[in-house]
Design a protein around this motif. Structure first.
Motif, PDB file in Angstrom:
ATOM      1  N   CYS A  99       3.321  -7.574  -8.324  1.00 40.17           N
ATOM      2  CA  CYS A  99       3.308  -9.038  -8.502  1.00 40.17           C
ATOM      3  C   CYS A  99       3.119  -9.743  -7.167  1.00 40.17           C
ATOM      4  CB  CYS A  99       4.596  -9.496  -9.182  1.00 40.17           C
ATOM      5  SG  CYS A  99       4.718  -9.029 -10.923  1.00 40.17           S
ATOM      6  N   TRP A 100       3.866  -9.314  -6.169  1.00 38.64           N
ATOM      7  CA  TRP A 100       3.719  -9.931  -4.849  1.00 38.64           C
ATOM      8  C   TRP A 100       2.315  -9.712  -4.285  1.00 38.64           C
ATOM      9  CZ3 TRP A 100       9.043  -7.836  -2.766  1.00 38.64           C
ATOM     10  CH2 TRP A 100      10.078  -8.663  -3.250  1.00 38.64           C
ATOM     11  N   GLU A 101       1.768  -8.510  -4.490  1.00 41.77           N
ATOM     12  CA  GLU A 101       0.418  -8.194  -3.992  1.00 41.77           C
ATOM     13  C   GLU A 101      -0.628  -9.145  -4.580  1.00 41.77           C
ATOM     14  OE1 GLU A 101      -1.051  -5.617  -2.133  1.00 41.77           O
ATOM     15  OE2 GLU A 101       0.719  -4.404  -1.643  1.00 41.77           O
ATOM     16  N   THR A 102      -0.428  -9.556  -5.825  1.00 37.09           N
ATOM     17  CA  THR A 102      -1.460 -10.325  -6.538  1.00 37.09           C
ATOM     18  C   THR A 102      -1.098 -11.787  -6.717  1.00 37.09           C
ATOM     19  OG1 THR A 102      -0.467  -9.626  -8.637  1.00 37.09           O
ATOM     20  CG2 THR A 102      -2.285  -8.292  -7.768  1.00 37.09           C
ATOM     21  N   GLY A 103       0.071 -12.206  -6.189  1.00 41.18           N
ATOM     22  CA  GLY A 103       0.456 -13.609  -6.262  1.00 41.18           C
ATOM     23  C   GLY A 103       0.951 -14.059  -7.625  1.00 41.18           C
ATOM     24  N   HIS A 104       1.435 -13.136  -8.454  1.00 42.32           N
ATOM     25  CA  HIS A 104       1.971 -13.493  -9.761  1.00 42.32           C
ATOM     26  C   HIS A 104       3.497 -13.569  -9.714  1.00 42.32           C
ATOM     27  CE1 HIS A 104      -2.039 -12.006 -10.940  1.00 42.32           C
ATOM     28  NE2 HIS A 104      -1.918 -12.858 -11.949  1.00 42.32           N
ATOM     29  N   HIS A 105       4.039 -14.453 -10.516  1.00 43.40           N
ATOM     30  CA  HIS A 105       5.493 -14.634 -10.546  1.00 43.40           C
ATOM     31  C   HIS A 105       6.079 -13.886 -11.739  1.00 43.40           C
ATOM     32  CE1 HIS A 105       9.413 -16.356  -9.995  1.00 43.40           C
ATOM     33  NE2 HIS A 105       9.408 -16.856 -11.225  1.00 43.40           N
ATOM     34  N   TRP A 106       7.065 -13.076 -11.451  1.00 48.40           N
ATOM     35  CA  TRP A 106       7.783 -12.330 -12.489  1.00 48.40           C
ATOM     36  C   TRP A 106       9.116 -13.038 -12.709  1.00 48.40           C
ATOM     37  CZ3 TRP A 106      10.366  -6.912 -11.667  1.00 48.40           C
ATOM     38  CH2 TRP A 106      10.847  -6.440 -12.891  1.00 48.40           C
ATOM     39  N   ALA A 107       9.221 -13.746 -13.806  1.00 45.48           N
ATOM     40  CA  ALA A 107      10.369 -14.622 -14.032  1.00 45.48           C
ATOM     41  C   ALA A 107      11.687 -13.857 -14.072  1.00 45.48           C
ATOM     42  CB  ALA A 107      10.166 -15.403 -15.335  1.00 45.48           C
ATOM     43  N   GLU A 108      11.661 -12.606 -14.551  1.00 46.97           N
ATOM     44  CA  GLU A 108      12.889 -11.834 -14.706  1.00 46.97           C
ATOM     45  C   GLU A 108      13.398 -11.249 -13.397  1.00 46.97           C
ATOM     46  OE1 GLU A 108      14.630 -11.434 -17.663  1.00 46.97           O
ATOM     47  OE2 GLU A 108      13.241 -13.012 -18.258  1.00 46.97           O
ATOM     48  N   TRP A 116      -6.268  -2.506 -10.261  1.00 44.19           N
ATOM     49  CA  TRP A 116      -5.391  -2.714 -11.422  1.00 44.19           C
ATOM     50  C   TRP A 116      -4.973  -4.178 -11.591  1.00 44.19           C
ATOM     51  CZ3 TRP A 116      -1.677  -4.917  -8.639  1.00 44.19           C
ATOM     52  CH2 TRP A 116      -1.429  -4.421  -7.353  1.00 44.19           C
ATOM     53  N   GLU A 117      -5.378  -5.080 -10.697  1.00 41.42           N
ATOM     54  CA  GLU A 117      -4.862  -6.454 -10.714  1.00 41.42           C
ATOM     55  C   GLU A 117      -5.015  -7.155 -12.065  1.00 41.42           C
ATOM     56  OE1 GLU A 117      -5.220 -10.749  -8.366  1.00 41.42           O
ATOM     57  OE2 GLU A 117      -6.071  -8.935  -7.468  1.00 41.42           O
ATOM     58  N   PRO A 118      -6.129  -6.989 -12.809  1.00 46.27           N
ATOM     59  CA  PRO A 118      -6.248  -7.693 -14.095  1.00 46.27           C
ATOM     60  C   PRO A 118      -5.184  -7.296 -15.121  1.00 46.27           C
ATOM     61  CG  PRO A 118      -8.404  -6.988 -13.325  1.00 46.27           C
ATOM     62  CD  PRO A 118      -7.406  -6.339 -12.426  1.00 46.27           C
ATOM     63  N   LEU A 119      -4.484  -6.196 -14.902  1.00 45.79           N
ATOM     64  CA  LEU A 119      -3.440  -5.778 -15.848  1.00 45.79           C
ATOM     65  C   LEU A 119      -2.180  -6.629 -15.732  1.00 45.79           C
ATOM     66  CD1 LEU A 119      -3.678  -1.887 -15.433  1.00 45.79           C
ATOM     67  CD2 LEU A 119      -4.424  -3.228 -17.412  1.00 45.79           C
ATOM     68  N   ILE A 120      -1.957  -7.231 -14.579  1.00 41.29           N
ATOM     69  CA  ILE A 120      -0.664  -7.873 -14.333  1.00 41.29           C
ATOM     70  C   ILE A 120      -0.438  -9.092 -15.243  1.00 41.29           C
ATOM     71  CG2 ILE A 120       0.861  -8.826 -12.568  1.00 41.29           C
ATOM     72  CD1 ILE A 120       0.034  -5.813 -12.295  1.00 41.29           C
ATOM     73  N   PRO A 121      -1.392 -10.008 -15.422  1.00 45.25           N
ATOM     74  CA  PRO A 121      -1.143 -11.121 -16.359  1.00 45.25           C
ATOM     75  C   PRO A 121      -0.853 -10.633 -17.774  1.00 45.25           C
ATOM     76  CG  PRO A 121      -3.063 -11.579 -14.994  1.00 45.25           C
ATOM     77  CD  PRO A 121      -2.694 -10.146 -14.741  1.00 45.25           C
ATOM     78  N   MET A 122      -1.535  -9.580 -18.197  1.00 47.50           N
ATOM     79  CA  MET A 122      -1.287  -9.028 -19.533  1.00 47.50           C
ATOM     80  C   MET A 122       0.149  -8.501 -19.638  1.00 47.50           C
ATOM     81  SD  MET A 122      -0.971  -5.799 -21.128  1.00 47.50           S
ATOM     82  CE  MET A 122      -1.815  -4.663 -20.050  1.00 47.50           C
ATOM     83  N   LEU A 123       0.604  -7.766 -18.627  1.00 46.19           N
ATOM     84  CA  LEU A 123       1.953  -7.199 -18.665  1.00 46.19           C
ATOM     85  C   LEU A 123       3.026  -8.285 -18.607  1.00 46.19           C
ATOM     86  CD1 LEU A 123       1.353  -4.160 -16.259  1.00 46.19           C
ATOM     87  CD2 LEU A 123       1.772  -4.048 -18.732  1.00 46.19           C
ATOM     88  N   LEU A 124       2.689  -9.436 -18.009  1.00 52.01           N
ATOM     89  CA  LEU A 124       3.647 -10.527 -17.906  1.00 52.01           C
ATOM     90  C   LEU A 124       3.605 -11.471 -19.105  1.00 52.01           C
ATOM     91  CD1 LEU A 124       3.145 -11.429 -14.128  1.00 52.01           C
ATOM     92  CD2 LEU A 124       5.210 -10.434 -15.152  1.00 52.01           C
ATOM     93  N   ASP A 125       2.672 -11.259 -20.007  1.00 56.33           N
ATOM     94  CA  ASP A 125       2.481 -12.159 -21.157  1.00 56.33           C
ATOM     95  C   ASP A 125       3.641 -11.996 -22.144  1.00 56.33           C
ATOM     96  OD1 ASP A 125       1.685 -13.600 -23.349  1.00 56.33           O
ATOM     97  OD2 ASP A 125      -0.367 -12.829 -23.365  1.00 56.33           O
ATOM     98  N   THR A 126       4.502 -12.975 -22.224  1.00 58.84           N
ATOM     99  CA  THR A 126       5.685 -12.905 -23.098  1.00 58.84           C
ATOM    100  C   THR A 126       5.362 -13.118 -24.569  1.00 58.84           C
ATOM    101  OG1 THR A 126       6.132 -15.249 -22.685  1.00 58.84           O
ATOM    102  CG2 THR A 126       7.236 -13.639 -21.252  1.00 58.84           C
ATOM    103  N   HIS A 127       4.126 -13.494 -24.869  1.00 51.40           N
ATOM    104  CA  HIS A 127       3.742 -13.726 -26.266  1.00 51.40           C
ATOM    105  C   HIS A 127       3.177 -12.473 -26.935  1.00 51.40           C
ATOM    106  CE1 HIS A 127       4.454 -17.975 -25.716  1.00 51.40           C
ATOM    107  NE2 HIS A 127       3.661 -17.979 -24.655  1.00 51.40           N
TER     108      HIS A 127
END
Length: 798
Positions: free
Chosen positions: A585-594, A697-708
């Protein structure tokens, strides 16, 4: 009247081969002899030429089921007339060709006798014959004769002696022969009562203890098991608490009801025909299978996993125990987690005293430990996860001779040892993780034991390039010439060494001359090998684990990898998947809420990560699986290696098992998974600064973080995306190098969902694909890979 002489090698000792030869000679009215010569069998047969020809034909074609004879020498000799055919005393020879037989489960003849009240061995827990019983675990030295085994202290009674000497008896020269009068027996010991109960009284007390939820240590063929009722949640919770082993799967011992379908097991597990056949193999392996829907087995056996490891009784004692109990039992290795299995009563009572106060001991000594072998069916074939009782020592053949006897000491985890000499490589049983004094002691014992058994003294040693592995430290101190092999080069060499023409002597030979060494016959074809695992030291000093190599043993070129990332905490990342999740997450600038709920000192840790303090970069696919398991909420802290990846696979496998869709029929895109947005995600592949093609692998991160999206859907997409990216990378490399042969090695390829999808995609793209069948894909194959890498360096002058 003619006289012929044969020398036979291979698996010809401990399998009833000499008695078979005797009976064959009697059938054809031949005179002469048969005798052991420390690893080989000599046969001299004299008689009518027509009968000699029939004898020669049947020698190989009608050999006992467990025998694997090979003719080393056949010649016509001159000899004075002989009067009879004899089994002569074993003889030692200078240049012995030794083959050590493994242990075998009870055969059908012995089981029938065991179940017959009219037989004198009725319910005798150490019944055996030339086709079954202990071998490797009781041999003190060779040749394989009773006086060289741990049965030497059990003199034969007159009845057993008569059977042993009767050529028409199936126990003719059966070395572990025993009966209730002269053989070993068991006794039940209760610490609370300081009470020893012998024989069947002890069995009754043992079963009663198991039925009320107690844990019992039971001595088997290669060591002790810890056993309890497999349907009793509280008993298993107690076992897990005391071992301690919070979540790692436990094996289950099940009764064999002798039906074709193993009907009694249907309520517990889902079995296919190939499972049943393999469960009944003479090695009696643990086989990974799906649990049945609403299985009575406790959830505590394999928390969060779709598969469970089951086995059938591997000894008559286990047959007696499980049949008396009547239901499945947990049967896990009696050890401190990660250490080798315990074999001595004193050690069990001392080291496992907190786990159990009750033991079923027996007085047949175990010379060397051998844990249970573990297999899983992938792509229709049984793939080993762990080598052990019944399939070790494992021997593979090279089509050339090694320059000198060589010892390969493997890695740090899942350790095995390989001893190479002449054109042979012998791989040890599973030793385990070398992180404890006992593991290190057994590691050194196995090194000495293999050299003594095979009468070979190693002249050099090969180890992993990582200098901090305990195996590498031992190698450095051994005093032998030292050679190092990179972790993933050994993985690549292992799979290629197993499948290429190392096993096909007619297709590939190496010849040497004083001036030059050259390859003749079929040249070594270059392969593309994917080595996906946890972490191992790479050539550039970083931690690799998502590599693709082009070439051959001794000459590898890194042509592919996975984008690296830097989990904070270094080695801690292996047991704390949240660290890998944070890193991606840090590598790709995504926020992991948990994350802030899971991690204390979140800001401080992020600052350390930004400064790259104790955050070594890795390209390990295993760590990427850890990240996915954490981001989907499955595992944040693992209690055993690989827990996150196993659970991620299981949420896919479980959905597939509920849908009754066979795992090999397109496991990723099954509609029953209710995949909404994500069937797969295309992962970009670019060429990095090292001129190596890199999967991002970066495109996988939004999918893994998708709570829906559901966890099974995300897990399925993750597997599918990696499988497709591997295929895409293989196609790009083929365009450049023309390669068509692909090998898969490393612990990640123990994942059936990923592996079968990779097979399907690569086959559809016209690749030939290979995954180990003789050796595990995990680090247990490193010792063999090190040996192959070293041997090819010898002959290719690298």
């Amino acid at each position: 009247m003619k006289t012929f002489r044969w020398l036979l090698i291979g698996q010809v000792q401990g399998v009833g081969f000499r008695p078979f030869i005797y009976r064959l000679a009697m059938m054809f009215q031949l005179s002469g002899w048969v005798k052991n010569q420390l690893g080989q069998v000599e046969i001299v047969a004299q008689g009518n030429l027509e009968f000699l020809e029939k004898f020669s034909h049947d020698l190989l074609n009608k050999a006992p089921p467990l025998a694997k004879p090979k003719i080393l020498l056949f010649e016509s000799i001159e000899l004075k007339p002989l009067n009879e055919f004899q089994i002569l005393s074993s003889e030692r020879t200078e240049n012995a060709i030794i083959h050590v037989p493994p242990d075998y489960a009870p055969c059908q003849d012995c089981l029938a006798e065991f179940s017959d009240p009219s037989e004198r061995r009725y319910q005798y827990p150490f019944i055996n014959c030339t086709q079954c019983g202990p071998r490797f675990t009781i041999i003190e030295s060779l040749p394989y004769d009773r006086q060289n085994t741990s049965m030497f202290n059990f003199p034969l009674c007159p009845d057993c002696q008569a059977e042993y000497e009767n050529p028409n008896d199936r126990r003719f020269h059966a070395e572990p022969i025993a009966c209730p009068i002269c053989g070993p027996w068991f006794e039940f010991y209760s610490v609370q009562n300081t009470q020893y109960l012998p024989k069947l009284k002890g069995l009754k007390a043992c079963v009663e203890a198991l039925r009320v939820g107690e844990i019992v240590a039971v001595k088997g063929v290669g060591g002790y098991h810890l056993m309890c009722d497999a349907c009793n949640d509280e008993a298993i919770k107690q076992l897990r608490k005391l071992k301690p082993r919070p979540h790692k799967p436990l094996a289950v011992l099940c009764p064999d009801d002798d039906t074709h379908e193993l009907s009694n097991l249907k309520p517990f597990v889902t079995l296919e025909k190939h499972h049943i056949q393999f469960l009944r193999d003479p090695m009696r392996p643990i086989v990974m299978v799906n649990q049945s829907k609403n299985s009575p087995l406790s959830y505590q056996i394999a928390p969060g996993l779709a598969d469970v490891g089951v086995m059938l009784p591997c000894s008559p004692l286990h047959v007696l125990l499980i049949n008396t109990f009547g239901n499945p039992l947990v049967a896990t290795s009696a050890n401190v987690s990660g250490e080798p299995i315990l074999t001595e009563a004193v050690e069990v009572e001392k080291r496992l005293g907190l786990m159990t106060k009750k033991c079923l001991h027996h007085n047949r000594p175990i010379v060397r430990p051998a844990d249970d072998p573990v297999f899983r069916f992938i792509q229709g074939s049984p793939r080993p996860f762990r080598l052990g009782r019944g399939c070790t020592p494992k021997e593979l053949t090279l089509p050339f001779e090694l320059a000198q006897p060589t010892l390969a000491v493997g890695g740090h985890k899942k350790n095995t040892i390989a001893l190479g000499f002449q054109n042979r490589v012998v791989i040890s049983a599973h030793i385990g993780d070398l992180g404890s004094p006992r593991s290190q002691a057994v590691f050194e014992q196995v090194i000495n034991d293999l050299q003594c058994l095979y009468n070979v003294q190693a002249k050099r040693v090969v180890c992993d390039a990582h200098s901090q592995y305990n195996s590498s430290r031992w190698a450095a101190k051994s005093g032998l010439p030292l050679y190092k092999v990179y972790h993933h080069h050994a993985h690549a060499a292992a799979v290629m060494g197993e499948f290429y023409s190392f096993q096909k002597e007619s297709q590939y030979t190496l010849k040497s001359s004083p001036k030059k060494k050259t390859i003749t016959g079929n040249r070594l074809e270059s392969w593309l090998i994917f080595t996906w695992d946890g972490v191992g030291l790479g050539e550039d000093g970083t931690l690799w684990g998502g590599e693709a190599f082009y070439g051959q043993p001794g000459q590898w070129q890194r042509v592919g990898t996975i984008r690296s990332f830097a989990p904070p905490g270094a080695d801690k990342a292996g047991r704390e998947p949240w660290r890998s999740a944070l890193a991606v997450c840090w590598e790709t600038g995504h926020h992991w809420a948990e994350a802030e709920k899971i991690v204390t000192d979140y800001d401080l840790l992020q600052q350390a990560w930004k400064r790259q303090l104790n955050c070594p970069r890795t390209s390990a696919v295993g760590r990427l699986f850890d990240a996915a398991a954490a981001l989907t909420g499955l595992v944040q802290k693992a209690s055993f290696e690989g827990q996150g990846p196993m659970m991620l696979e299981s949420v896919v496998s479980y959905q597939l098992s509920l849908s009754n869709n066979p795992i090999h029929e397109n496991p990723i895109t099954n509609d029953s998974l209710s995949i909404k947005k994500y069937l797969k995600i295309d992962l970009p592949i670019h060429t990095n600064s090292d001129d190596v093609k890199e999967i991002d692998w970066e495109p996988l991160i939004p999918m893994l973080l998708d709570t829906h999206e559901s966890v099974p859907s995300k897990a399925a997409c993750f597997h599918a995306s990696l499988a497709h990216s591997l295929r895409d990378l293989a196609c790009l490399i083929r365009e450049e190098y023309g390669v068509t042969q692909i090998g898969l090695s490393g612990g990640v390829f123990q994942n059936r969902v990923l592996c079968e999808s990779v097979f399907s995609l690569l086959h559809a793209s016209n690749f030939n694909v290979f995954l180990g069948e003789q050796l595990p894909a995990n680090d247990a194959a490193l010792s063999f890979g090190q040996m192959i890498e070293m041997s090819l360096r010898d002959y290719l002058n690298f």
